[in-house]
Design a protein around this motif. Structure first.
Motif, PDB file in Angstrom:
ATOM      1  N   ALA A 110       0.813  -1.126   0.029  1.00 25.75           N
ATOM      2  CA  ALA A 110      -0.198  -0.062  -0.049  1.00 25.75           C
ATOM      3  C   ALA A 110       0.677   1.284  -0.086  1.00 25.75           C
ATOM      4  O   ALA A 110       0.301   2.246  -0.540  1.00 25.75           O
ATOM      5  N   ARG A 111       1.952   1.228   0.610  1.00 34.76           N
ATOM      6  CA  ARG A 111       3.008   2.680   0.485  1.00 34.76           C
ATOM      7  C   ARG A 111       3.840   2.621  -0.653  1.00 34.76           C
ATOM      8  O   ARG A 111       4.730   3.374  -0.745  1.00 34.76           O
ATOM      9  N   GLU A 112       3.711   1.679  -1.799  1.00 36.23           N
ATOM     10  CA  GLU A 112       4.449   1.763  -3.047  1.00 36.23           C
ATOM     11  C   GLU A 112       3.287   2.165  -4.016  1.00 36.23           C
ATOM     12  O   GLU A 112       2.739   1.235  -4.577  1.00 36.23           O
ATOM     13  N   PRO A 113       3.168   3.227  -4.230  1.00 34.42           N
ATOM     14  CA  PRO A 113       1.891   3.665  -4.960  1.00 34.42           C
ATOM     15  C   PRO A 113       1.894   3.288  -6.495  1.00 34.42           C
ATOM     16  O   PRO A 113       0.720   2.717  -6.800  1.00 34.42           O
ATOM     17  N   GLU A 114       2.867   2.873  -7.074  1.00 31.81           N
ATOM     18  CA  GLU A 114       2.866   2.372  -8.483  1.00 31.81           C
ATOM     19  C   GLU A 114       2.216   0.698  -8.487  1.00 31.81           C
ATOM     20  O   GLU A 114       1.464   0.340  -9.214  1.00 31.81           O
ATOM     21  N   ILE A 115       2.738   0.222  -7.491  1.00 34.19           N
ATOM     22  CA  ILE A 115       2.225  -1.301  -7.369  1.00 34.19           C
ATOM     23  C   ILE A 115       0.838  -1.476  -6.737  1.00 34.19           C
ATOM     24  O   ILE A 115       0.099  -2.241  -7.356  1.00 34.19           O
ATOM     25  N   ALA A 116       0.773  -0.363  -5.892  1.00 36.38           N
ATOM     26  CA  ALA A 116      -0.611  -0.468  -5.207  1.00 36.38           C
ATOM     27  C   ALA A 116      -1.773  -0.111  -6.382  1.00 36.38           C
ATOM     28  O   ALA A 116      -2.757  -0.804  -6.500  1.00 36.38           O
ATOM     29  N   ARG A 117      -1.495   1.011  -7.096  1.00 42.75           N
ATOM     30  CA  ARG A 117      -2.404   1.222  -8.337  1.00 42.75           C
ATOM     31  C   ARG A 117      -2.743   0.111  -9.293  1.00 42.75           C
ATOM     32  O   ARG A 117      -3.775  -0.243  -9.653  1.00 42.75           O
ATOM     33  N   TYR A 118      -1.596  -0.642  -9.484  1.00 49.26           N
ATOM     34  CA  TYR A 118      -1.662  -1.722 -10.515  1.00 49.26           C
ATOM     35  C   TYR A 118      -2.451  -2.739 -10.035  1.00 49.26           C
ATOM     36  O   TYR A 118      -3.300  -3.285 -10.643  1.00 49.26           O
ATOM     37  N   LEU A 119      -2.239  -3.183  -8.658  1.00 53.19           N
ATOM     38  CA  LEU A 119      -3.113  -4.323  -8.004  1.00 53.19           C
ATOM     39  C   LEU A 119      -4.507  -3.827  -8.045  1.00 53.19           C
ATOM     40  O   LEU A 119      -5.493  -4.418  -8.412  1.00 53.19           O
ATOM     41  N   VAL A 120      -5.153  -2.545  -7.598  1.00 54.95           N
ATOM     42  CA  VAL A 120      -6.258  -2.084  -7.438  1.00 54.95           C
ATOM     43  C   VAL A 120      -6.987  -1.908  -8.935  1.00 54.95           C
ATOM     44  O   VAL A 120      -7.921  -2.304  -9.119  1.00 54.95           O
ATOM     45  N   ASP A 121      -6.190  -1.461  -9.823  1.00 53.20           N
ATOM     46  CA  ASP A 121      -6.835  -1.518 -11.112  1.00 53.20           C
ATOM     47  C   ASP A 121      -7.049  -2.876 -11.775  1.00 53.20           C
ATOM     48  O   ASP A 121      -7.904  -2.985 -12.714  1.00 53.20           O
ATOM     49  N   THR A 122      -6.019  -3.749 -11.351  1.00 56.14           N
ATOM     50  CA  THR A 122      -6.132  -5.319 -11.926  1.00 56.14           C
ATOM     51  C   THR A 122      -7.565  -5.860 -11.370  1.00 56.14           C
ATOM     52  O   THR A 122      -8.180  -6.646 -12.129  1.00 56.14           O
ATOM     53  N   MET A 123      -7.695  -5.566 -10.331  1.00 57.61           N
ATOM     54  CA  MET A 123      -8.952  -6.255  -9.540  1.00 57.61           C
ATOM     55  C   MET A 123     -10.202  -5.542 -10.274  1.00 57.61           C
ATOM     56  O   MET A 123     -11.067  -6.080 -10.079  1.00 57.61           O
ATOM     57  N   GLN A 124     -10.164  -4.428 -10.905  1.00 53.89           N
ATOM     58  CA  GLN A 124     -11.547  -4.164 -11.653  1.00 53.89           C
ATOM     59  C   GLN A 124     -11.727  -5.142 -12.592  1.00 53.89           C
ATOM     60  O   GLN A 124     -13.116  -5.208 -13.132  1.00 53.89           O
ATOM     61  N   PHE A 125     -11.282  -5.881 -13.183  1.00 54.15           N
ATOM     62  CA  PHE A 125     -11.440  -6.926 -14.079  1.00 54.15           C
ATOM     63  C   PHE A 125     -11.875  -8.185 -13.816  1.00 54.15           C
ATOM     64  O   PHE A 125     -12.048  -9.233 -14.305  1.00 54.15           O
ATOM     65  N   ILE A 126     -11.838  -8.339 -12.546  1.00 52.38           N
ATOM     66  CA  ILE A 126     -12.142  -9.658 -11.687  1.00 52.38           C
ATOM     67  C   ILE A 126     -13.326  -9.315 -11.132  1.00 52.38           C
ATOM     68  O   ILE A 126     -13.727  -8.518 -10.060  1.00 52.38           O
TER      69      ILE A 126
END
Length: 414
Positions: free
Chosen positions: A102-118
């Motif tokens: 969560a404190r690594e913005p790029e990885i955190a955004r990648y994970l959250v955006d990926t979850m939109q497709f599931i």
């Protein structure tokens, strides 16, 4: 790739939409544009209409960009590649990975955006997780916007049913309530994104009320407010309410040319013209007519973005007039670019658009081909003309001459 092709790619989208909406609309035909009795009603129209317009008119907010990595952390890569996990199991593991990073913005955004497709089977649990993150977590603004987008993605769409029915699909009331809660957040990034996402999903009157509040408290700016009002305009059935929304837009304080640009885009959305009452079309045309786009004072400034803006304005003005009067769009475009004193860049903009051949035919049939060539001469003879501008004009000139079979000799004097 030729210069003309480059200009065509950049400027052509709006006129393609303007002239092609009849092909996109399988519910309303142009012949019904002036018949109020056949205009759609919100309760009777498919929810897909809102989805089509929303896709064509993106959110005015800044979209978050997922991180791009040559090598994802191994544990995340393993989750994504594990075909044995069902949707809920994969979401559970991705959410735990999100909490870890969560404190690594790029990885955190990648994970959250990926979850939109599931899509989860337990939507309530997913909404609870997102709410906890939004209201109790401490995240980067970009991560918060991604979380709001993930929340909005839990809304279930069904283009085969009415909007009213769609709002009542299992889980959708929960998503809308959660977005409304987020729209009242004390965190600006959360509230800003939630207001705009709710505007695209919620019932029109409720959304407009939320937009009014958000504008008054500074959550969204005037430009965003007007853009979102314009999104709802074709979705409203009542002519009086359409006029009310147009009044809100006109009285918003947004500069006239900015308002005209937004309405030009709205008028060319799929279904828009067939959804607007004649009085609304007259109002939009008045706003467009009184706020035409302007080109730079330097005649040789051939700004591609200015050409695209002119195309949107000219396309909207012409298609609205066509809807009201039945006059052919090529003739209307020809009149716009050939009136006395017209900026020759208007002709160049239209001649470099998908309507090019139709307009050139109209110029020829109306005996205006030679006048058009003289307009182009102003560019080719201007002192300081660039090779790029000369090439663009030469391309258009050649095509016009080939169609008209007449060449105007260039003057030899100054």
């Amino acid at each position: 790739m030729s210069r003309h092709t480059i200009i065509l790619i950049v400027t052509g989208t709006s006129l393609t939409c303007a002239m092609g909406y009849r092909l996109l609309s399988n519910r309303h035909s142009d012949s019904h544009l002036t018949e109020h009795s056949r205009l759609k009603t919100e309760d009777a129209s498919p929810a897909g209409l809102k989805s089509v317009i929303s896709d064509a008119l993106p959110l005015s907010s800044q979209r978050t960009e997922s991180g791009h990595f040559d090598h994802l952390p191994p544990e995340i890569q393993g989750i994504l590649e594990n075909a044995s996990l069902n949707a809920d199991e994969k979401l559970d593991k991705l959410w735990k990975a999100f909490e870890t990073h969560a404190r690594e913005p790029e990885i955190a955004r990648y994970l959250v955006d990926t979850m939109q497709f599931i899509k989860p089977t337990n939507k309530g649990q997913m909404v609870e997780r997102i709410e906890a993150g939004l209201h109790h977590g401490s995240y980067d603004d970009g991560v918060r916007r991604s979380l709001v987008n993930l929340l909005a993605s839990q809304f279930e769409h069904d283009a085969s049913i009415t909007s009213t029915t769609e709002w009542q699909l299992p889980g959708n009331p929960l998503v809308l309530a959660s977005l409304r809660k987020a729209a009242n957040s004390g965190d600006h990034a959360t509230a800003h994104q939630a207001v705009l996402q709710y505007s695209r999903l919620g019932e029109a009157q409720d959304s407009i009320s939320l937009l009014n509040t958000a504008r008054s408290n500074g959550t969204i700016n005037t430009n965003e407010y007007v853009k979102e009002i314009s999104f709802h305009l074709p979705l409203i059935v009542d002519p009086a309410q359409q006029q009310h929304l147009l009044g809100l837009m006109e009285n918003s304080g947004l500069p006239g040319q900015d308002l005209a640009e937004i309405l030009a885009t709205t008028a060319q959305l799929p279904h828009a013209l067939s959804s607007l009452a004649p009085d609304s079309l007259h109002t939009i045309r008045r706003i467009l007519d009184t706020n035409p786009p302007t080109f730079a004072s330097d005649l040789l400034d051939l700004d591609v973005l200015a050409l695209a803006q002119y195309n949107r304005w000219a396309g909207a003005s012409s298609t609205i007039t066509h809807a009201l009067s039945g006059e052919p769009v090529p003739d209307l475009l020809t009149a716009l670019v050939m009136y006395p004193g017209a900026d020759p860049r208007a002709l160049i903009a239209v001649a470099a658009s998908p309507m090019s051949e139709s307009v050139m035919q109209a110029l020829t049939e109306r005996g205006l081909a030679n006048d058009a060539l003289r307009q182009l001469d102003r560019f080719q003879l201007a002192s300081g003309n660039t090779a790029e501008a000369s090439g663009i004009v030469a391309d258009i000139r050649m095509r016009l001459e080939n169609r008209s079979n007449s060449r105007i000799p260039l003057p030899t004097g100054p």
